[in-house]
Design a protein around this motif. Sequence first.
Motif, PDB file in Angstrom:
ATOM      1  N   PRO A 171       3.852   1.624  10.258  1.00  0.00           N
ATOM      2  CA  PRO A 171       4.631   2.772   9.814  1.00  0.00           C
ATOM      3  C   PRO A 171       3.706   3.973   9.708  1.00  0.00           C
ATOM      4  O   PRO A 171       2.497   3.845   9.906  1.00  0.00           O
ATOM      5  CB  PRO A 171       5.112   2.340   8.420  1.00  0.00           C
ATOM      6  CG  PRO A 171       4.046   1.422   7.928  1.00  0.00           C
ATOM      7  CD  PRO A 171       3.441   0.763   9.156  1.00  0.00           C
ATOM      8  N   SER A 172       4.245   5.126   9.407  1.00  0.00           N
ATOM      9  CA  SER A 172       3.402   6.295   9.159  1.00  0.00           C
ATOM     10  C   SER A 172       2.505   6.000   7.948  1.00  0.00           C
ATOM     11  O   SER A 172       2.918   5.309   7.020  1.00  0.00           O
ATOM     12  CB  SER A 172       4.271   7.522   8.913  1.00  0.00           C
ATOM     13  OG  SER A 172       5.247   7.260   7.934  1.00  0.00           O
ATOM     14  N   ALA A 173       1.276   6.540   7.974  1.00  0.00           N
ATOM     15  CA  ALA A 173       0.263   6.170   6.976  1.00  0.00           C
ATOM     16  C   ALA A 173       0.339   7.065   5.740  1.00  0.00           C
ATOM     17  O   ALA A 173      -0.624   7.740   5.378  1.00  0.00           O
ATOM     18  CB  ALA A 173      -1.128   6.221   7.611  1.00  0.00           C
ATOM     19  N   ASN A 174       1.494   7.064   5.096  1.00  0.00           N
ATOM     20  CA  ASN A 174       1.713   7.842   3.868  1.00  0.00           C
ATOM     21  C   ASN A 174       2.383   6.940   2.843  1.00  0.00           C
ATOM     22  O   ASN A 174       2.948   5.904   3.199  1.00  0.00           O
ATOM     23  CB  ASN A 174       2.638   9.034   4.168  1.00  0.00           C
ATOM     24  CG  ASN A 174       3.925   8.597   4.864  1.00  0.00           C
ATOM     25  OD1 ASN A 174       3.907   8.296   6.064  1.00  0.00           O
ATOM     26  ND2 ASN A 174       5.003   8.518   4.114  1.00  0.00           N
ATOM     27  N   ARG A 175       2.358   7.364   1.563  1.00  0.00           N
ATOM     28  CA  ARG A 175       3.154   6.668   0.552  1.00  0.00           C
ATOM     29  C   ARG A 175       4.623   6.872   0.892  1.00  0.00           C
ATOM     30  O   ARG A 175       5.013   7.899   1.448  1.00  0.00           O
ATOM     31  CB  ARG A 175       2.847   7.247  -0.845  1.00  0.00           C
ATOM     32  CG  ARG A 175       1.419   7.001  -1.289  1.00  0.00           C
ATOM     33  CD  ARG A 175       1.189   5.629  -1.898  1.00  0.00           C
ATOM     34  NE  ARG A 175       1.888   5.473  -3.163  1.00  0.00           N
ATOM     35  CZ  ARG A 175       2.082   4.296  -3.773  1.00  0.00           C
ATOM     36  NH1 ARG A 175       1.639   3.172  -3.211  1.00  0.00           N
ATOM     37  NH2 ARG A 175       2.697   4.248  -4.915  1.00  0.00           N
ATOM     38  N   ALA A 202       0.830  -1.212   0.000  1.00  0.00           N
ATOM     39  CA  ALA A 202       0.000   0.000   0.000  1.00  0.00           C
ATOM     40  C   ALA A 202       0.862   1.259   0.000  1.00  0.00           C
ATOM     41  O   ALA A 202       0.536   2.252  -0.647  1.00  0.00           O
ATOM     42  CB  ALA A 202      -0.939   0.000   1.207  1.00  0.00           C
ATOM     43  N   LYS A 203       1.977   1.225   0.734  1.00  0.00           N
ATOM     44  CA  LYS A 203       2.840   2.402   0.853  1.00  0.00           C
ATOM     45  C   LYS A 203       3.836   2.524  -0.302  1.00  0.00           C
ATOM     46  O   LYS A 203       4.429   3.585  -0.480  1.00  0.00           O
ATOM     47  CB  LYS A 203       3.652   2.326   2.160  1.00  0.00           C
ATOM     48  CG  LYS A 203       2.871   2.688   3.407  1.00  0.00           C
ATOM     49  CD  LYS A 203       3.764   2.590   4.639  1.00  0.00           C
ATOM     50  CE  LYS A 203       4.966   3.493   4.621  1.00  0.00           C
ATOM     51  NZ  LYS A 203       4.772   4.850   5.152  1.00  0.00           N
ATOM     52  N   GLY A 204       4.070   1.429  -1.023  1.00  0.00           N
ATOM     53  CA  GLY A 204       5.162   1.427  -1.980  1.00  0.00           C
ATOM     54  C   GLY A 204       6.491   1.500  -1.257  1.00  0.00           C
ATOM     55  O   GLY A 204       7.448   2.124  -1.718  1.00  0.00           O
ATOM     56  N   LYS A 241      16.374  11.461   1.512  1.00  0.00           N
ATOM     57  CA  LYS A 241      15.084  11.926   1.005  1.00  0.00           C
ATOM     58  C   LYS A 241      13.969  11.112   1.637  1.00  0.00           C
ATOM     59  O   LYS A 241      13.823   9.931   1.388  1.00  0.00           O
ATOM     60  CB  LYS A 241      15.018  11.802  -0.520  1.00  0.00           C
ATOM     61  CG  LYS A 241      13.720  12.390  -1.054  1.00  0.00           C
ATOM     62  CD  LYS A 241      13.704  12.433  -2.570  1.00  0.00           C
ATOM     63  CE  LYS A 241      12.321  12.777  -3.084  1.00  0.00           C
ATOM     64  NZ  LYS A 241      11.838  14.072  -2.583  1.00  0.00           N
ATOM     65  N   HIS A 242      13.192  11.756   2.456  1.00  0.00           N
ATOM     66  CA  HIS A 242      12.165  11.087   3.223  1.00  0.00           C
ATOM     67  C   HIS A 242      11.302  12.209   3.731  1.00  0.00           C
ATOM     68  O   HIS A 242      11.770  13.331   3.874  1.00  0.00           O
ATOM     69  CB  HIS A 242      12.845  10.389   4.405  1.00  0.00           C
ATOM     70  CG  HIS A 242      12.187   9.098   4.763  1.00  0.00           C
ATOM     71  ND1 HIS A 242      12.597   7.907   4.242  1.00  0.00           N
ATOM     72  CD2 HIS A 242      11.149   8.810   5.578  1.00  0.00           C
ATOM     73  CE1 HIS A 242      11.849   6.943   4.735  1.00  0.00           C
ATOM     74  NE2 HIS A 242      10.956   7.454   5.548  1.00  0.00           N
ATOM     75  N   TYR A 243      10.057  11.975   3.997  1.00  0.00           N
ATOM     76  CA  TYR A 243       9.193  12.995   4.585  1.00  0.00           C
ATOM     77  C   TYR A 243       9.132  14.234   3.700  1.00  0.00           C
ATOM     78  O   TYR A 243       9.182  15.354   4.183  1.00  0.00           O
ATOM     79  CB  TYR A 243       9.703  13.416   5.971  1.00  0.00           C
ATOM     80  CG  TYR A 243      10.179  12.290   6.870  1.00  0.00           C
ATOM     81  CD1 TYR A 243       9.261  11.384   7.403  1.00  0.00           C
ATOM     82  CD2 TYR A 243      11.516  12.138   7.195  1.00  0.00           C
ATOM     83  CE1 TYR A 243       9.686  10.360   8.233  1.00  0.00           C
ATOM     84  CE2 TYR A 243      11.942  11.122   8.036  1.00  0.00           C
ATOM     85  CZ  TYR A 243      11.031  10.236   8.548  1.00  0.00           C
ATOM     86  OH  TYR A 243      11.455   9.238   9.370  1.00  0.00           O
ATOM     87  N   SER A 244       9.071  14.055   2.381  1.00  0.00           N
ATOM     88  CA  SER A 244       9.173  15.205   1.482  1.00  0.00           C
ATOM     89  C   SER A 244       7.859  15.581   0.825  1.00  0.00           C
ATOM     90  O   SER A 244       7.113  14.711   0.399  1.00  0.00           O
ATOM     91  CB  SER A 244      10.149  14.896   0.341  1.00  0.00           C
ATOM     92  OG  SER A 244      11.360  14.450   0.842  1.00  0.00           O
TER      93      SER A 244
HETATM   94 MG    MG Z   1       7.357   7.049   7.734  1.00  0.00          MG
END
Ligand code: MG
Length: 326
Positions: free
Chosen positions: A144-148, A57-59, A234-237
Amino acid sequence: MNTELLKVDPNAPDPAIVARAAGRVRAGGLVAFPTETVYGLGANALDPAAVRRIFAAKGRPSSNPVIVHVADPAQIGNVAADWPATAARLAGRFWPGPLTLVVARQPDVPDEVTAGGPTVAVRCPDHPVAQALLRAAGVPVAAPSANRSTELSPTRAEHVMKGLGGRIDLILDGGPCRGGIESTVVDVTGPVARLLRPGLITVPMLEEVVGKVEASRERQRPEEVARSPGQMAKHYSPRTKLRLVDGRDIVDDLLEASAGGFKAGLLPLHGANAMPGDPVAYAAELYHRLHELDEAGLDLILVEQPPDTPEWAAVLDRLARAAATA
Ligand code: MG
Ligand code: TXA
């Protein structure tokens, strides 16, 4: 897949709605829920197929391990093979709360959770909705955090729907998250506790409890990346290009951008629409403001650089990652 969105009172969630979400978790489904940091994307941590669904789901690359959430520190024995004195002291002081501890894993914990490694990250969250869901599910919950993958973390149910709508079973909407940035991650497998990700529980707060904490600010050392891939630059961008600028230059930079035909947005610390001057209040708003700016059709987001002091470490870390291009 149709993603069900159910509103709950953040302080007293309806037990029938919580039971419905917990049933989805036990059945191998994916449920997003609020924590005191950001929204998590939960699945039964002991069900390898369910955990694989999180990654799909997150890739998210399967090499990036996920945090296991427990309702009660007493459940730690199902997940951790060893509970060192440092872990006990930190958990005693900061749990339930925004602190994740990396410890030796129990053999029952699937490889999908730990990325095949010998350790597992565990956290006991203190948000009433997270607590209620974990208790009703009766299993440890990988979340994990609920984002891609690599995108901004969600601090509101709308952010989750925007990123993962149609890819997950259910979202418990408990309103905005109080903390606003992800938990502090600390490796306690060695003789000295080691900071893997800064958060609202700062190094001075940790050191008050366990003495010296190793907190190398060097980023992207290969062995560190392997240990905790959330440290990838690169994360949280946001999708929009983001640049950190000195407060004194921000107006000039803005004028220069518009002269060049670029539409720029500002995240200032002074003047109109200023962010809070206190790091805890700043963190609580950061991702929401970035989500908004990211939706505004801009070419560039200019962020006024906050002070480089220990209280700002977690915010500076997230801003540096948001600005990273690779
Ligand atoms: Mg995260
Ligand atoms: O606040 C939070 O921690 C949120 C909420 C939902 O609990 N969760 C979260 O999860 O931020 P995630 O997957 O987005 O970030 C987990 C971080 C990553 O940097 C990951 O690499 C690291 O924890 N991690 C997980 N397991 C690890 C392990 N066994 N060893 C080292 N690092 C680990």
